[in-house]
Scaffold this motif. Structure first.
Motif, short mmCIF file in Angstrom:
data_model
loop_
_atom_site.label_atom_id
_atom_site.label_comp_id
_atom_site.label_asym_id
_atom_site.label_seq_id
_atom_site.Cartn_x
_atom_site.Cartn_y
_atom_site.Cartn_z
N ASP A 1 0.88 -1.17 0.00
CA ASP A 1 0.00 0.00 0.00
C ASP A 1 0.92 1.22 0.00
O ASP A 1 1.81 1.32 0.85
CB ASP A 1 -0.88 -0.03 1.26
CG ASP A 1 -1.91 1.08 1.31
OD1 ASP A 1 -1.54 2.25 1.03
OD2 ASP A 1 -3.06 0.80 1.66
N ARG B 1 0.65 4.01 1.09
CA ARG B 1 0.67 4.75 2.36
C ARG B 1 1.70 4.19 3.33
O ARG B 1 2.13 4.89 4.25
CB ARG B 1 -0.71 4.69 3.03
CG ARG B 1 -1.84 5.32 2.25
CD ARG B 1 -3.17 5.10 2.95
NE ARG B 1 -3.51 3.68 3.03
CZ ARG B 1 -4.45 3.16 3.81
NH1 ARG B 1 -5.17 3.94 4.59
NH2 ARG B 1 -4.70 1.87 3.80
N TYR C 1 -8.26 -4.47 6.49
CA TYR C 1 -8.55 -3.04 6.40
C TYR C 1 -7.55 -2.28 7.27
O TYR C 1 -7.33 -2.65 8.41
CB TYR C 1 -9.95 -2.72 6.91
CG TYR C 1 -11.05 -3.21 6.01
CD1 TYR C 1 -11.49 -2.44 4.95
CD2 TYR C 1 -11.65 -4.44 6.23
CE1 TYR C 1 -12.50 -2.88 4.11
CE2 TYR C 1 -12.65 -4.89 5.41
CZ TYR C 1 -13.08 -4.12 4.35
OH TYR C 1 -14.07 -4.56 3.53
N ASP D 1 -7.29 1.67 8.32
CA ASP D 1 -7.98 2.95 8.21
C ASP D 1 -7.02 4.11 8.01
O ASP D 1 -5.84 4.04 8.40
CB ASP D 1 -8.81 3.20 9.48
CG ASP D 1 -9.98 2.26 9.63
OD1 ASP D 1 -10.29 1.51 8.68
OD2 ASP D 1 -10.59 2.27 10.70
N GLU D 2 -7.54 5.18 7.44
CA GLU D 2 -6.78 6.42 7.29
C GLU D 2 -6.34 6.89 8.68
O GLU D 2 -7.09 6.78 9.64
CB GLU D 2 -7.62 7.51 6.63
CG GLU D 2 -7.91 7.26 5.16
CD GLU D 2 -6.66 7.19 4.30
OE1 GLU D 2 -5.70 7.93 4.56
OE2 GLU D 2 -6.66 6.38 3.35
N GLY D 3 -5.12 7.39 8.76
CA GLY D 3 -4.58 7.88 10.02
C GLY D 3 -3.80 6.84 10.78
O GLY D 3 -3.16 7.15 11.78
N GLU E 1 -0.66 4.08 11.16
CA GLU E 1 0.74 4.04 10.72
C GLU E 1 1.24 2.60 10.82
O GLU E 1 1.05 1.95 11.85
CB GLU E 1 1.62 4.93 11.60
CG GLU E 1 1.25 6.39 11.58
CD GLU E 1 2.08 7.19 12.57
OE1 GLU E 1 3.20 6.77 12.91
OE2 GLU E 1 1.59 8.24 13.02
N ALA F 1 -8.03 3.88 12.94
CA ALA F 1 -7.38 5.19 12.84
C ALA F 1 -6.54 5.49 14.07
O ALA F 1 -6.85 5.07 15.19
CB ALA F 1 -8.43 6.28 12.66
#
Length: 194
Positions: free
Chosen positions: A4, A6, A17, A19-21, A23, A38
């Protein structure tokens, strides 16, 4: 497993999954049906097994291994090198109710470097598990755990000591794997350095 953009160097299963936010550190792998919520921080070279849920706002250090079916709720902090056995349980509030929000009553649980938590063990919130401690399978931890303690039973009690290498220490307090030596002082174990 897929990469990914990110999270450079991390691998995430197609069914997981993140989530955004959140790390994820380099080398971390997130397996089947896992969910990282998150604001959760996961270090390098960790493994999150099938059905693991972490977050929100959970902290996981480097080189942790979290086996299948473990939920790490808000308030849990794992330092480096922690092993969580299959289906071990963390709580985050002492007296939950379905119809009353108790988020303001969440209690922190810290698991220090190198600790091992066995399969199906339960960790009641608000306590610290010491460095290199070993929680036996099925134990229920209801208080703080000293560094290197071997804990078993319901409620868990100390039944021995463990070395950094994860070996049960005999009465001589010498690690059978590494030959490192320890001494017990006032109910605590400390390594003896040459």
């Amino acid at each position: 497993m897929r990469e990914d953009a990110r999270f450079p160097g991390a691998l995430i299963h197609e069914s997981a999954y993140v989530d955004e936010g959140a790390e994820l550190g380099e080398g971390t792998r997130v397996w089947h049906f896992a969910h990282v919520l998150a604001d959760t921080r996961i270090g390098r070279d960790c493994i999150l097994g099938q059905n693991v849920m972490a977050g929100p706002r959970v902290v996981i250090g480097d080189a942790c291994k979290i086996q299948n079916n473990v939920a790490l709720y808000e308030g849990v902090v794992l330092e480096d090198g922690v092993f969580c056995g299959p289906s071990c349980v963390f709580t985050n509030v002492n007296n939950p109710r379905a119809f009353v929000s108790r988020k303001s009553e969440f209690r922190w649980t810290r698991v220090k470097i190198g600790a091992t938590i066995g399969a199906n063990a339960t960790i009641v919130c608000g306590h610290t598990l010491g460095a290199y401690c070993f929680i036996a399978a099925g134990a229920v931890v209801t208080g703080d755990v000293p560094d290197h303690a071997l804990m078993a039973g319901v409620p868990a009690r100390r039944i021995g000591w463990m070395s950094k290498a994860g070996e049960k220490l005999g009465t001589d307090l010498v690690c059978p794997r590494t030959r490192e030596r320890y001494r017990e002082t006032d109910g605590r174990l400390e390594e003896i350095f040459p």
